[in-house]
Design an enzyme around this catalytic site. Structure first.
Site, short mmCIF file in Angstrom:
data_model
loop_
_atom_site.label_atom_id
_atom_site.label_comp_id
_atom_site.label_asym_id
_atom_site.label_seq_id
_atom_site.Cartn_x
_atom_site.Cartn_y
_atom_site.Cartn_z
N LYS A 54 51.00 31.84 92.89
CA LYS A 54 52.31 32.49 92.78
C LYS A 54 52.15 34.01 92.68
O LYS A 54 52.83 34.76 93.38
CB LYS A 54 53.01 31.92 91.55
CG LYS A 54 54.41 32.45 91.29
CD LYS A 54 55.28 31.43 90.56
CE LYS A 54 54.94 31.24 89.10
NZ LYS A 54 55.46 32.33 88.25
N SER A 55 51.26 34.46 91.80
CA SER A 55 51.09 35.91 91.61
C SER A 55 50.68 36.58 92.91
O SER A 55 51.18 37.66 93.27
CB SER A 55 50.00 36.18 90.57
OG SER A 55 50.40 35.72 89.31
N ASP A 67 49.33 31.61 81.03
CA ASP A 67 50.27 30.62 81.58
C ASP A 67 49.80 29.19 81.36
O ASP A 67 50.52 28.24 81.69
CB ASP A 67 50.46 30.87 83.08
CG ASP A 67 51.26 32.14 83.34
OD1 ASP A 67 51.94 32.62 82.42
OD2 ASP A 67 51.22 32.64 84.48
C1 S3P Z 1 51.95 37.47 86.07
C2 S3P Z 1 51.58 37.93 84.85
C3 S3P Z 1 51.79 37.18 83.60
C4 S3P Z 1 52.09 35.72 83.85
C5 S3P Z 1 53.08 35.53 84.97
C6 S3P Z 1 52.56 36.13 86.25
C7 S3P Z 1 51.71 38.30 87.26
O1 S3P Z 1 52.87 37.75 82.90
O2 S3P Z 1 52.58 35.10 82.67
O3 S3P Z 1 53.33 34.14 85.16
O4 S3P Z 1 51.81 37.79 88.40
O5 S3P Z 1 51.40 39.49 87.09
P1 S3P Z 1 52.68 38.98 81.87
O6 S3P Z 1 52.11 40.07 82.63
O7 S3P Z 1 54.04 39.33 81.37
O8 S3P Z 1 51.79 38.44 80.80
#
Ligand code: S3P
Length: 436
Positions: free
Chosen positions: A22-23, A315
């Site tokens: 996803k990221s 996560d």
């Molecule tokens: C993500 C960072 C995380 C994660 C999110 C995806 C990202 O959040 O929990 O599901 O893609 O950079 P945080 O940066 O707020 O911890």
């Protein structure tokens, strides 16, 4: 309201390939949009969150084609080619989309308004707005939450910013704004967080220096369109890692998973618990390391989770809490207050669900103490949180009675096809459509 009915099963067997990360999928679209020329993406996650980013990119005047499953071609418009959206930009459930777009859109010559679904409209956005304002952005939140209103035309200057909270989303938003700033922009993090932005910006030809816990970007003349192959999402693999640890009948394999070390804290946590995990068939997918994960069933024991692993598994805690419930003895997680501001308050939602299943636990301000033991059945509220829903589905592998998980539609935000995939490896999972 859709629900899952999961009954005790004979255990997990076989192998799975999980959908794209996803990221990385979000970032491929955004960076492709402001690159010059075409960006070809394969393995793209066709989940609701990334589709929200895809729609937003299209609304900003960028051509996006989807020639086949998991394939996206982004017709990059260059760093200064985005056009104002015709209306508000709706990010749905996607915190990553909203926060990264805050950085990107703060630097544009036009105004933007960002909104989201009920869950996203409750999530904190000042953590991003504050450093962006320091850079010169004109950006307003509604008492810290969306809608986020950005007034275009601001001239941004590079800053050096120490993140008060370890957050890859905030880091990435600042680095994206930094692409447009005068001078260089440096972000220091209190603990290492996922570094997909740093890696992918380099793939697009941008000069980024990244050392442990510190990243610097210099405004590039242009980004070059690139080819991005998206690996399987470690955070989706996590449900099957835990499931295999607690309920595999035989060695179980999850294929083609992104194993970037800034994401794989869960592997270390499970190994400390006594899990038998092996990474095999190492390869790379562009700038990202990939491997198959082999899991052999082994007894788990409770642990105190080292704090340095928390951001590296941020996560994965809903799934990890299920493993803790199946371990011998007590597991304690602290320093994880960020879990309270995810798609739901994951400490509260997981504690309530575990309670329903008869698993003793104590809620801490910044974590959870869980006593491993027998797992019963019952009705669980997912709080509309995809990861809470999928985690409790895996608990059925150890449950003595059926578990009903309510409000599961948001599983589609990150893991389309989850129910069918889980069934294919042995879960007894029935999906029920219902009214709210
Ligand atoms: C993500 C960072 C995380 C994660 C999110 C995806 C990202 O959040 O929990 O599901 O893609 O950079 P945080 O940066 O707020 O911890």
């Amino acid at each position: 309201m859709n629900s899952y009915l999961v009954a005790p099963s004979m255990g997990l067997a076989g192998q799975v390939t999980v959908p794209g990360d996803k990221s990385i999928s979000h970032r491929a679209l955004m960076f492709g949009a402001i690159a010059s020329g075409l960006t070809h993406v394969d393995g793209f996650l066709e989940g609701e969150d990334c589709l929200a980013t895809l729609r937003a990119v299209a609304n900003l005047g960028v051509g996006v084609r989807r020639p086949g499953p998991g394939e996206v071609v982004v017709e990059g418009v260059g760093l200064r080619g985005l056009a104002p959206a015709p209306g508000v930009l709706d990010m749905g459930n996607a915190g990553t989309a909203m926060r990264l777009f805050m950085g990107l859109l703060s630097a544009q010559p036009f105004d933007s308004v960002l909104v989201g679904d009920e869950s996203l409209m409750r999530r904190p956005m000042e953590r991003v707005a504050k450093p962006l304002r320091e850079m010169g952005a004109r950006i307003e939140t509604a008492a810290g939450r969306p809608p986020v209103r950005i007034t275009g035309g601001a001239r941004l200057r590079g800053i050096r910013y120490s993140l008060p909270v370890a957050s890859a989303q905030v880091k990435s938003a600042i680095l994206l704004a930094g692409l447009y700033a005068d001078g260089e922009t440096t972000v220091e993090e209190p603990a290492v967080t996922r570094d997909h932005t740093e890696r992918m910006l380099q793939t697009f030809g941008c000069e980024v220096t990244a050392r442990v816990g510190i990243a610097t970007v210099r405004p590039p003349a242009r980004l070059e369109g690139a080819r991005i192959s998206v690996p399987g999402d470690f955070s989706s693999a996590a449900f099957f890692i835990v499931a295999a640890c607690i309920g595999a009948r035989e060695p179980f394999t999850i294929r083609g998973v992104g194993v970037n070390p800034t994401r794989t804290g869960l592997l270390e946590m499970m190994a400390l618990m006594g899990a038998d995990l092996r990474l095999v068939n190492h390869r790379t997918c562009g700038a990202e390391p990939v491997a198959d994960i082999e899991v052999r069933p082994a007894p788990l024991r409770g642990i105190r989770v080292p704090q340095r692993l928390v951001p590296l598994a941020i996560d994965e805690f809903p799934a990890f809490f299920i493993a803790a419930a199946c371990a011998e003895g007590e597991t304690v997680v602290t320093g994880a207050e960020e879990l309270r501001v995810k798609e739901s308050d994951r400490i509260a939602a997981m504690a309530r669900g575990l309670e329903v299943l008869g698993v003793r636990n104590e809620v801490l301000p910044d974590g959870l103490r869980i006593e491993g033991g027998p797992i019963g059945g019952g009705v669980i509220e997912s709080a509309g949180d995809h990861r809470v829903a999928m985690s409790f589905a895996m608990a059925s592998l150890r449950a003595s009675a059926p578990i009903e998980i309510r409000d599961v539609a948001n599983v589609a935000t990150s893991f389309p096809g989850f129910a069918a995939l889980a069934r294919s490896v042995g879960l007894t999972l029935e999906e029920r459509a219902g009214s709210a």
